[in-house]
Design a protein around this motif. Structure first.
Motif, PDB file in Angstrom:
ATOM      1  N   VAL A 125      30.010  28.307  10.948  1.00 34.76           N
ATOM      2  CA  VAL A 125      29.095  28.601   9.838  1.00 34.76           C
ATOM      3  C   VAL A 125      28.683  30.068   9.873  1.00 34.76           C
ATOM      4  CG1 VAL A 125      26.773  28.145   8.927  1.00 34.76           C
ATOM      5  CG2 VAL A 125      28.251  26.234   9.604  1.00 34.76           C
ATOM      6  N   LEU A 126      28.388  30.579  11.055  1.00 36.36           N
ATOM      7  CA  LEU A 126      28.016  31.995  11.178  1.00 36.36           C
ATOM      8  C   LEU A 126      29.191  32.914  10.908  1.00 36.36           C
ATOM      9  CD1 LEU A 126      25.659  31.565  14.217  1.00 36.36           C
ATOM     10  CD2 LEU A 126      24.996  32.525  12.014  1.00 36.36           C
TER      11      LEU A 126
ATOM     12  N   VAL B 299      28.494  35.924   8.437  1.00 37.67           N
ATOM     13  CA  VAL B 299      28.685  37.309   8.880  1.00 37.67           C
ATOM     14  C   VAL B 299      29.784  37.979   8.063  1.00 37.67           C
ATOM     15  CG1 VAL B 299      29.418  38.770  10.814  1.00 37.67           C
ATOM     16  CG2 VAL B 299      27.792  36.915  11.205  1.00 37.67           C
ATOM     17  N   TYR B 300      30.847  37.233   7.775  1.00 33.98           N
ATOM     18  CA  TYR B 300      31.912  37.794   6.929  1.00 33.98           C
ATOM     19  C   TYR B 300      31.350  38.200   5.567  1.00 33.98           C
ATOM     20  CZ  TYR B 300      36.100  38.130   4.059  1.00 33.98           C
ATOM     21  OH  TYR B 300      37.076  38.572   3.189  1.00 33.98           O
ATOM     22  N   ALA B 301      30.577  37.314   4.951  1.00 35.26           N
ATOM     23  CA  ALA B 301      30.048  37.591   3.616  1.00 35.26           C
ATOM     24  C   ALA B 301      29.093  38.775   3.626  1.00 35.26           C
ATOM     25  CB  ALA B 301      29.344  36.342   3.072  1.00 35.26           C
TER      26      ALA B 301
ATOM     27  N   GLU C 204      33.928  40.398  -3.052  1.00 33.57           N
ATOM     28  CA  GLU C 204      34.402  39.169  -2.406  1.00 33.57           C
ATOM     29  C   GLU C 204      33.278  38.274  -1.890  1.00 33.57           C
ATOM     30  OE1 GLU C 204      38.601  40.880  -0.499  1.00 33.57           O
ATOM     31  OE2 GLU C 204      36.907  40.393   0.796  1.00 33.57           O
ATOM     32  N   VAL C 205      32.068  38.792  -1.857  1.00 35.98           N
ATOM     33  CA  VAL C 205      30.980  38.091  -1.169  1.00 35.98           C
ATOM     34  C   VAL C 205      30.793  36.681  -1.697  1.00 35.98           C
ATOM     35  CG1 VAL C 205      28.505  38.070  -0.728  1.00 35.98           C
ATOM     36  CG2 VAL C 205      29.799  40.209  -0.517  1.00 35.98           C
TER      37      VAL C 205
ATOM     38  N   THR D  98      44.140  32.512   3.422  1.00 34.46           N
ATOM     39  CA  THR D  98      43.634  32.518   4.797  1.00 34.46           C
ATOM     40  C   THR D  98      42.140  32.839   4.837  1.00 34.46           C
ATOM     41  OG1 THR D  98      44.398  34.814   5.023  1.00 34.46           O
ATOM     42  CG2 THR D  98      45.859  33.077   5.837  1.00 34.46           C
ATOM     43  N   ASN D  99      41.706  33.794   4.030  1.00 32.78           N
ATOM     44  CA  ASN D  99      40.272  34.089   3.959  1.00 32.78           C
ATOM     45  C   ASN D  99      39.497  32.912   3.374  1.00 32.78           C
ATOM     46  OD1 ASN D  99      39.926  36.574   5.143  1.00 32.78           O
ATOM     47  ND2 ASN D  99      40.230  37.737   3.259  1.00 32.78           N
ATOM     48  N   LEU D 100      40.084  32.287   2.373  1.00 28.62           N
ATOM     49  CA  LEU D 100      39.438  31.133   1.753  1.00 28.62           C
ATOM     50  C   LEU D 100      39.247  30.009   2.763  1.00 28.62           C
ATOM     51  CD1 LEU D 100      38.470  29.814  -0.930  1.00 28.62           C
ATOM     52  CD2 LEU D 100      40.793  28.934  -1.194  1.00 28.62           C
ATOM     53  N   ALA D 101      40.287  29.740   3.550  1.00 30.14           N
ATOM     54  CA  ALA D 101      40.211  28.668   4.539  1.00 30.14           C
ATOM     55  C   ALA D 101      39.251  29.021   5.665  1.00 30.14           C
ATOM     56  CB  ALA D 101      41.606  28.374   5.098  1.00 30.14           C
ATOM     57  N   HIS D 102      39.417  30.208   6.241  1.00 29.01           N
ATOM     58  CA  HIS D 102      38.661  30.586   7.431  1.00 29.01           C
ATOM     59  C   HIS D 102      37.199  30.926   7.156  1.00 29.01           C
ATOM     60  CE1 HIS D 102      42.467  31.752   9.944  1.00 29.01           C
ATOM     61  NE2 HIS D 102      42.232  30.455   9.913  1.00 29.01           N
ATOM     62  N   HIS D 103      36.924  31.531   6.000  1.00 21.09           N
ATOM     63  CA  HIS D 103      35.576  32.041   5.753  1.00 21.09           C
ATOM     64  C   HIS D 103      34.793  31.272   4.698  1.00 21.09           C
ATOM     65  CE1 HIS D 103      37.690  35.795   7.266  1.00 21.09           C
ATOM     66  NE2 HIS D 103      36.755  35.562   8.166  1.00 21.09           N
ATOM     67  N   ARG D 104      35.425  30.351   4.000  1.00 23.43           N
ATOM     68  CA  ARG D 104      34.736  29.581   2.975  1.00 23.43           C
ATOM     69  C   ARG D 104      34.845  28.082   3.247  1.00 23.43           C
ATOM     70  NH1 ARG D 104      33.755  34.257   1.754  1.00 23.43           N
ATOM     71  NH2 ARG D 104      33.610  35.165  -0.342  1.00 23.43           N
ATOM     72  N   LEU D 105      36.069  27.557   3.215  1.00 24.17           N
ATOM     73  CA  LEU D 105      36.272  26.113   3.295  1.00 24.17           C
ATOM     74  C   LEU D 105      35.790  25.529   4.620  1.00 24.17           C
ATOM     75  CD1 LEU D 105      37.384  23.530   2.048  1.00 24.17           C
ATOM     76  CD2 LEU D 105      39.633  24.113   2.998  1.00 24.17           C
ATOM     77  N   LEU D 106      36.236  26.114   5.743  1.00 28.84           N
ATOM     78  CA  LEU D 106      35.861  25.567   7.048  1.00 28.84           C
ATOM     79  C   LEU D 106      34.353  25.637   7.304  1.00 28.84           C
ATOM     80  CD1 LEU D 106      37.745  24.265   9.211  1.00 28.84           C
ATOM     81  CD2 LEU D 106      38.928  25.507   7.409  1.00 28.84           C
ATOM     82  N   PRO D 107      33.672  26.754   7.009  1.00 29.16           N
ATOM     83  CA  PRO D 107      32.213  26.758   7.198  1.00 29.16           C
ATOM     84  C   PRO D 107      31.490  25.708   6.358  1.00 29.16           C
ATOM     85  CG  PRO D 107      33.033  29.012   7.059  1.00 29.16           C
ATOM     86  CD  PRO D 107      34.187  28.116   6.709  1.00 29.16           C
TER      87      PRO D 107
END
Length: 210
Positions: free
Chosen positions: A83-84, A88-90, A98-99, A107-116
């Motif tokens: 979640v962090l 932190v990415y955003a 992109e925020v 890959t960004n969608l999966a790692h920084h949006r979907l999984l959190p």
């Protein structure tokens, strides 16, 4: 409404999360030769660590219904980290456009949006198998602090750091204090928020020990 581990809905979203994390990571590894990124650099990102960890936790939960008493601490730490990672990415890494956008690379969608998002939902909506001892959540900070130390050791060896806000060459040593301090504070707040949410979401499970 709370779900159990064996709920088809829970199994479905955990499976989707596992596949998304692993496919995105496989995609990144396959592209190493194209991008010229070194494997030692790719695997130096906290994002990679947190995504692999939460996927591993979910795989464990899918294949092993009986888990040790300390497992809920691992699940909580993995949830806090992923979640962090998204937050932190955003706030510190993503370009301004992109925020809040979901129109980004897979890959960004999966790692920084979907999984959190999936991990937060999983933590809030799925009953804990074991009581979470909130007073032990401080142990979750050991890994992030160790990660920071290793990043600066790596910078001292070959000058590479995974994130611009950790770069002494760009920010100066004193300039790292506010940026790193913000991240550490975010992790402390985020970790205890995740831990305390187990008390809110699962009051009977979390009531045995604080």
């Amino acid at each position: 409404m709370l779900f159990n581990d064996d709920s088809p809905t829970v199994v479905a979203w955990r499976t989707i999360g596992i596949l998304a994390a692993l496919f995105a990571e496989a995609w990144n590894i396959a592209n190493l030769t194209v991008t010229g990124e070194r494997a030692s650099e790719h695997f130096g990102y906290f994002t990679v660590h947190s995504n692999i960890l939460i996927a591993g936790v979910w795989i464990w939960m899918l294949v092993q219904p009986r888990r040790p008493a300390w497992f809920e601490q691992l699940r909580g730490a993995a949830t806090a980290y992923i979640v962090l990672t998204g937050l932190v990415y955003a706030l510190l890494v993503a370009q301004p456009e992109e925020v809040w956008s979901w129109d980004i690379t897979f890959t960004n969608l999966a790692h920084h949006r979907l999984l959190p998002v999936l991990a937060a939902a999983d933590w809030l909506l799925v009953r804990s198998a074991q009581p979470l001892r909130i007073r032990r959540a401080w142990l979750w900070m050991i890994y992030p602090i160790g990660y920071l130390i290793c990043c600066w050791i790596r910078w001292g060896i070959d000058g590479w750091v995974p994130y611009p806000f950790l770069d002494p060459a760009t920010n100066g040593v004193l300039g790292l204090i506010p940026s790193t301090g913000q991240v550490l504070i975010a992790f402390i707040v985020g970790i205890y928020a995740v831990a305390l949410m187990s008390r809110v979401a699962h009051p009977r499970v979390g009531s045995e020990d604080v």
